[in-house]
Design a protein around this motif. Structure first.
Motif, short mmCIF file in Angstrom:
data_model
loop_
_atom_site.label_atom_id
_atom_site.label_comp_id
_atom_site.label_asym_id
_atom_site.label_seq_id
_atom_site.Cartn_x
_atom_site.Cartn_y
_atom_site.Cartn_z
N HIS A 214 0.82 -1.30 -0.50
CA HIS A 214 -0.04 0.16 0.05
C HIS A 214 0.67 1.31 0.29
CE1 HIS A 214 -3.09 -2.34 1.15
NE2 HIS A 214 -4.50 -1.98 0.64
N TRP A 215 1.74 1.39 -1.03
CA TRP A 215 2.76 2.33 -0.97
C TRP A 215 2.95 2.89 -2.24
CZ3 TRP A 215 6.88 3.61 -3.77
CH2 TRP A 215 7.35 4.99 -3.63
N THR A 216 2.55 4.11 -3.01
CA THR A 216 2.72 4.81 -4.06
C THR A 216 3.27 5.94 -3.67
OG1 THR A 216 0.58 5.90 -4.30
CG2 THR A 216 0.47 3.49 -4.51
N PHE A 217 4.09 6.25 -4.99
CA PHE A 217 4.99 7.43 -5.55
C PHE A 217 3.38 8.64 -5.32
CE2 PHE A 217 8.06 10.25 -6.90
CZ PHE A 217 8.50 10.68 -6.26
N GLN A 218 2.58 8.13 -5.80
CA GLN A 218 1.66 9.68 -6.25
C GLN A 218 1.02 9.90 -4.40
OE1 GLN A 218 1.22 10.35 -9.18
NE2 GLN A 218 -0.55 11.65 -8.57
N ASP A 219 0.45 9.11 -4.03
CA ASP A 219 0.48 9.09 -2.45
C ASP A 219 1.58 10.58 -2.03
OD1 ASP A 219 -1.40 8.07 -2.06
OD2 ASP A 219 -0.74 6.97 -1.21
N VAL A 220 3.35 9.85 -2.33
CA VAL A 220 4.14 10.81 -2.47
C VAL A 220 3.97 12.45 -2.80
CG1 VAL A 220 6.36 11.71 -2.37
CG2 VAL A 220 5.61 8.84 -1.57
N ILE A 221 3.58 12.56 -4.08
CA ILE A 221 3.48 13.74 -4.88
C ILE A 221 2.34 14.52 -4.50
CG2 ILE A 221 2.79 14.73 -7.14
CD1 ILE A 221 5.94 13.50 -6.61
N THR A 222 1.12 13.33 -4.09
CA THR A 222 0.11 14.59 -3.73
C THR A 222 -0.55 14.86 -2.36
OG1 THR A 222 -2.03 12.31 -3.49
CG2 THR A 222 -1.30 13.78 -5.44
N GLY A 223 0.64 13.75 -1.08
CA GLY A 223 0.06 14.02 0.33
C GLY A 223 -1.63 13.36 0.56
N ALA A 224 -1.61 13.31 -0.84
CA ALA A 224 -3.18 12.71 0.35
C ALA A 224 -4.03 11.36 0.85
CB ALA A 224 -4.02 11.73 -1.18
N SER A 225 -2.42 10.50 1.41
CA SER A 225 -2.37 9.51 2.02
C SER A 225 -1.07 9.32 2.88
CB SER A 225 -2.76 7.49 1.63
OG SER A 225 -2.87 7.38 2.99
N ILE A 226 -0.82 9.65 4.28
CA ILE A 226 -0.52 9.44 5.07
C ILE A 226 0.90 7.85 4.76
CG2 ILE A 226 -1.44 7.19 7.11
CD1 ILE A 226 1.26 10.53 7.80
N ARG A 227 -0.17 7.18 3.91
CA ARG A 227 0.88 5.69 3.79
C ARG A 227 2.34 6.56 1.91
NH1 ARG A 227 -4.76 4.23 2.78
NH2 ARG A 227 -4.19 4.60 0.77
N GLY A 228 2.25 7.91 1.88
CA GLY A 228 3.39 8.49 0.91
C GLY A 228 4.28 8.38 1.81
N VAL A 229 4.42 8.66 3.53
CA VAL A 229 5.90 8.70 3.84
C VAL A 229 6.41 7.19 4.33
CG1 VAL A 229 4.57 10.43 5.10
CG2 VAL A 229 4.81 8.49 6.19
N LEU A 230 6.28 6.13 3.64
CA LEU A 230 6.32 4.95 3.80
C LEU A 230 7.74 4.18 3.68
CD1 LEU A 230 2.82 3.20 3.97
CD2 LEU A 230 4.29 3.30 5.92
N GLN A 231 7.48 4.94 1.93
CA GLN A 231 9.12 5.01 2.13
C GLN A 231 10.18 5.04 2.80
OE1 GLN A 231 9.91 6.12 -1.58
NE2 GLN A 231 12.41 5.78 -1.96
N THR A 232 10.17 6.80 2.99
CA THR A 232 11.38 6.81 3.91
C THR A 232 11.02 6.69 4.97
OG1 THR A 232 10.03 8.91 3.84
CG2 THR A 232 11.43 9.04 2.13
#
Length: 292
Positions: free
Chosen positions: A104-122
């Motif tokens: 449940h990690w996608t780069f789109q969530d990193v770009i948009t900030g739409a979900s806290i899951r965008g932080v999971l990689q870093t």
């Protein structure tokens, strides 16, 4: 619609597998390198929470499986049940490979900030970097505080300001320790390009530069990143600040901090080699260049 492939991170720790397993599964150890609050009772419980954890107001993990040197748990994030698996593999008597997979990690969530899951990689990159430093007996890198809008950190590096400044402004050196190509023009108005000058059509811009001491870079919506060096006794304090954003860019902040962990190792270990065992392009998609 096909689900995205899980995020995968692999790193090498210069420590026996039993030591890394203890650091990974002992609650007191987890409270040092991962989170302020952690509770472990294998094979039934593996929980961590606190300000250094995304949505860390409560323990949202549920342990699903424990192997000899592996564990898998569900982690509820932004209403989605994600899955995290950590596996340790003995490379030699004094070397362990840490493999983490996260759904449940996608780069789109990193770009948009739409979900806290965008932080999971870093988030996991910084956590693994601190796990490795912990089992190797080295100081830890500051963690992200997901409850704060202030993004400021200080690290002390066993290197001179001159050496550290070169490692922060020379494109080849930065690309070496950061583990990803970067193009830097160390001058006011110069470009700071993720992926290199040829691959980043929208590079950040150097706003201010004090040769040998400080740099400020404008990253657009992600804010302004500034760092400053102060030498003392052959060592250097690196102060790092990110400001000027509408919404805290926690994913970017975790990326910078995990990079600083490697920068310290780059200068302090005479036989330095990156802890990471993956091709960075596997986890930083091409669209990252267009969106930086």
């Amino acid at each position: 619609m096909t689900a995205p492939a899980p995020l995968t991170l692999r790193a090498r720790a210069a420590a026996p597998v039993k030591n890394v397993w203890h650091a990974l599964t002992d609650a007191a150890e987890l409270r040092v390198w991962l989170a302020d609050q952690a509770e472990v009772e294998l094979p039934d419980r593996y929980e961590f929470r606190g300000p250094q954890v995304p949505e860390g107001d409560a323990p949202h993990q549920r342990l699903r499986e424990v192997g000899e040197h592996s564990l898998r748990f569900d982690w509820l994030l932004d209403g989605e049940q994600t899955s995290t698996e950590i596996t340790l593999t003995e490379e030699s008597t004094d070397s362990t490979i840490v493999t983490l997979t996260q759904s449940h990690w996608t780069f789109q969530d990193v770009i948009t900030g739409a979900s806290i899951r965008g932080v999971l990689q870093t988030y996991w990159s910084l956590a693994i970097a601190n796990l490795v430093d912990h089992v190797e007996g080295r100081p830890l890198t500051p963690k992200v505080d997901f409850t704060s809008a202030t993004m400021r950190a200080e690290v002390v590096v066993d290197a001179t300001p001159e050496a550290l400044y070169e490692s922060l402004t020379d494109s080849a050196k930065v690309s070496e320790w950061f583990g990803y190509p970067l193009g830097i023009e160390p001058e006011v108005g110069g470009r700071f390009a993720m992926g290199g000058f040829e691959n980043d059509p929208n590079p950040a811009k150097v706003l201010d530069l004090t040769p040998g001491r400080a740099m400020t870079v404008d990253w657009g919506p992600a804010g302004v990143v500034s760092w400053e060096l102060e030498g003392s006794g052959g060592k250097t304090k690196l102060s790092f600040v990110q400001s000027g954003f509408d919404r805290p860019p926690y994913a970017a902040w975790g990326g910078w901090l995990s990079g600083l962990a490697e920068l310290r190792r780059y200068h302090e270990l005479p036989d330095w080699r990156p802890i990471w065992l993956y091709d960075p392009t596997e986890v930083v998609p091409p669209e990252a260049h267009a969106e930086s």
